[in-house]
Design a protein around this motif. Structure first.
Motif, mmCIF file in Angstrom:
data_model
loop_
_atom_site.group_PDB
_atom_site.id
_atom_site.type_symbol
_atom_site.label_atom_id
_atom_site.label_comp_id
_atom_site.label_asym_id
_atom_site.label_seq_id
_atom_site.Cartn_x
_atom_site.Cartn_y
_atom_site.Cartn_z
ATOM 1 N N VAL A 82 29.393 40.160 39.510
ATOM 2 C CA VAL A 82 30.604 40.663 38.858
ATOM 3 C C VAL A 82 30.278 41.870 37.986
ATOM 4 O O VAL A 82 31.011 42.863 37.971
ATOM 5 C CB VAL A 82 31.271 39.549 38.020
ATOM 6 C CG1 VAL A 82 32.419 40.125 37.198
ATOM 7 C CG2 VAL A 82 31.790 38.434 38.930
ATOM 8 N N THR A 83 29.150 41.815 37.271
ATOM 9 C CA THR A 83 28.738 42.938 36.430
ATOM 10 C C THR A 83 28.506 44.190 37.277
ATOM 11 O O THR A 83 28.847 45.303 36.874
ATOM 12 C CB THR A 83 27.454 42.588 35.657
ATOM 13 O OG1 THR A 83 27.701 41.438 34.850
ATOM 14 C CG2 THR A 83 27.029 43.749 34.768
ATOM 15 N N GLU A 137 28.399 51.634 35.809
ATOM 16 C CA GLU A 137 28.615 53.060 36.008
ATOM 17 C C GLU A 137 27.410 53.751 36.641
ATOM 18 O O GLU A 137 27.529 54.889 37.114
ATOM 19 C CB GLU A 137 28.962 53.717 34.678
ATOM 20 C CG GLU A 137 30.307 53.246 34.108
ATOM 21 C CD GLU A 137 30.688 53.978 32.838
ATOM 22 O OE1 GLU A 137 29.860 54.769 32.344
ATOM 23 O OE2 GLU A 137 31.812 53.759 32.351
ATOM 24 N N ASP A 138 26.244 53.093 36.664
ATOM 25 C CA ASP A 138 25.072 53.715 37.268
ATOM 26 C C ASP A 138 24.970 53.412 38.761
ATOM 27 O O ASP A 138 24.020 53.842 39.417
ATOM 28 C CB ASP A 138 23.798 53.273 36.548
ATOM 29 C CG ASP A 138 23.615 51.765 36.546
ATOM 30 O OD1 ASP A 138 24.633 51.042 36.571
ATOM 31 O OD2 ASP A 138 22.461 51.306 36.513
ATOM 32 N N LEU A 173 37.288 42.062 41.709
ATOM 33 C CA LEU A 173 37.493 42.001 40.260
ATOM 34 C C LEU A 173 38.596 41.011 39.900
ATOM 35 O O LEU A 173 38.463 40.215 38.967
ATOM 36 C CB LEU A 173 37.821 43.389 39.717
ATOM 37 C CG LEU A 173 36.654 44.374 39.589
ATOM 38 C CD1 LEU A 173 37.164 45.780 39.305
ATOM 39 C CD2 LEU A 173 35.676 43.926 38.503
ATOM 40 N N ALA A 174 39.697 41.053 40.648
ATOM 41 C CA ALA A 174 40.810 40.139 40.377
ATOM 42 C C ALA A 174 40.380 38.690 40.594
ATOM 43 O O ALA A 174 40.684 37.810 39.779
ATOM 44 C CB ALA A 174 42.000 40.486 41.262
ATOM 45 N N GLU A 185 38.527 39.474 36.321
ATOM 46 C CA GLU A 185 38.389 40.753 35.619
ATOM 47 C C GLU A 185 39.570 41.664 35.946
ATOM 48 O O GLU A 185 39.401 42.842 36.280
ATOM 49 C CB GLU A 185 37.066 41.420 35.999
ATOM 50 C CG GLU A 185 35.836 40.634 35.612
ATOM 51 C CD GLU A 185 35.599 40.638 34.106
ATOM 52 O OE1 GLU A 185 36.300 41.376 33.382
ATOM 53 O OE2 GLU A 185 34.699 39.908 33.655
ATOM 54 N N LYS A 186 40.770 41.140 35.847
ATOM 55 C CA LYS A 186 41.972 41.904 36.198
ATOM 56 C C LYS A 186 42.166 43.146 35.332
ATOM 57 O O LYS A 186 42.576 44.191 35.849
ATOM 58 C CB LYS A 186 43.196 40.994 36.129
ATOM 59 C CG LYS A 186 43.131 39.832 37.099
ATOM 60 C CD LYS A 186 44.263 38.840 36.860
ATOM 61 C CE LYS A 186 44.098 37.613 37.736
ATOM 62 N NZ LYS A 186 45.152 36.597 37.469
#
Length: 208
Positions: free
Chosen positions: A10-11, A16-17, A33-34, A38-39
């Motif tokens: 999930v992370t 961003e990298d 994500l949903a 992590e919506k």
């Protein structure tokens, strides 16, 4: 998956990298994500990448909006009207409006809205039986849900209530997780004024 592996996966969806997927492949990222709860991060990604298209004044959705933009992608050969890039509609329908078919032919569906910090939303979802109209608004910790269900469809709510054809209004108590505000420090919002309006399965109108 073991808990630690799930956390790592999930992370990775938000790191961003890592190489950011283009608009088409964002479909799988937003779904993941949903599903992972992590919506708000999924909505932030929509605002970041599709927001710039809306704010440009374009009447269509581009093929590229992450690493290259619009017509300037691929050496000037980028599509500026690309159906593959319309995955926010899937997120708006399945997550924000909360409508998912659960039986063949849309004879039954689940309705489980997720405000994600928004104060209201409404949309029209096409089914083989006619259009299913959904509208909701949030006051405090209460979501007021308005439904217009076509003949041949049963709508099931998460709390066990179900509704057949016709007009229905119901109040739902929201958990704190559904009241959370989307991540801050993102580019200008695709959805402004706290609301969303969908017109059909192919496009959306968002009100400033």
């Amino acid at each position: 998956y073991p808990t630690e592996r799930k956390v790592t996966l999930v992370t990775a969806l938000w790191r961003e990298d890592f190489l950011e997927p283009e608009l088409y492949m964002q479909h799988y990222r937003l779904r993941a994500l949903a599903q992972a709860g992590e919506k708000p991060k999924a909505l932030a990604a929509i605002r970041k990448f599709w927001g710039r298209i809306v704010l440009s004044g374009s009447r269509t959705i581009w093929e590229c909006g992450v690493h290259q933009l619009g017509k300037w992608a691929y050496g000037g050969a980028g599509s500026i009207c690309h159906g593959f890039s319309n995955t926010p509609i899937d997120f708006f329908q399945r997550t924000i409006l909360g409508v998912r078919p659960t039986a063949p032919g849309f004879s039954r569906c689940a309705i489980d809205p997720s405000p994600i910090g928004l104060t209201h939303a409404k949309g029209t979802v096409p089914t083989p039986h006619g259009t299913l109209d959904v509208a909701w608004s949030v006051t405090g910790k209460t979501l007021t849900l308005e439904l217009r269900i076509p003949h041949g469809v049963q709508a099931d709510l998460q709390d066990g209530q179900f509704f057949g054809p016709g007009l229905h209004s119901v109040e739902i108590s929201l958990p704190d997780s559904d009241l959370c505000v989307e991540p801050q420090n993102e580019p200008p919002a695709l959805i402004r004024g706290g609301g969303l309006e969908m017109t059909d399965s192919l496009g959306a109108i968002v009100h400033a």
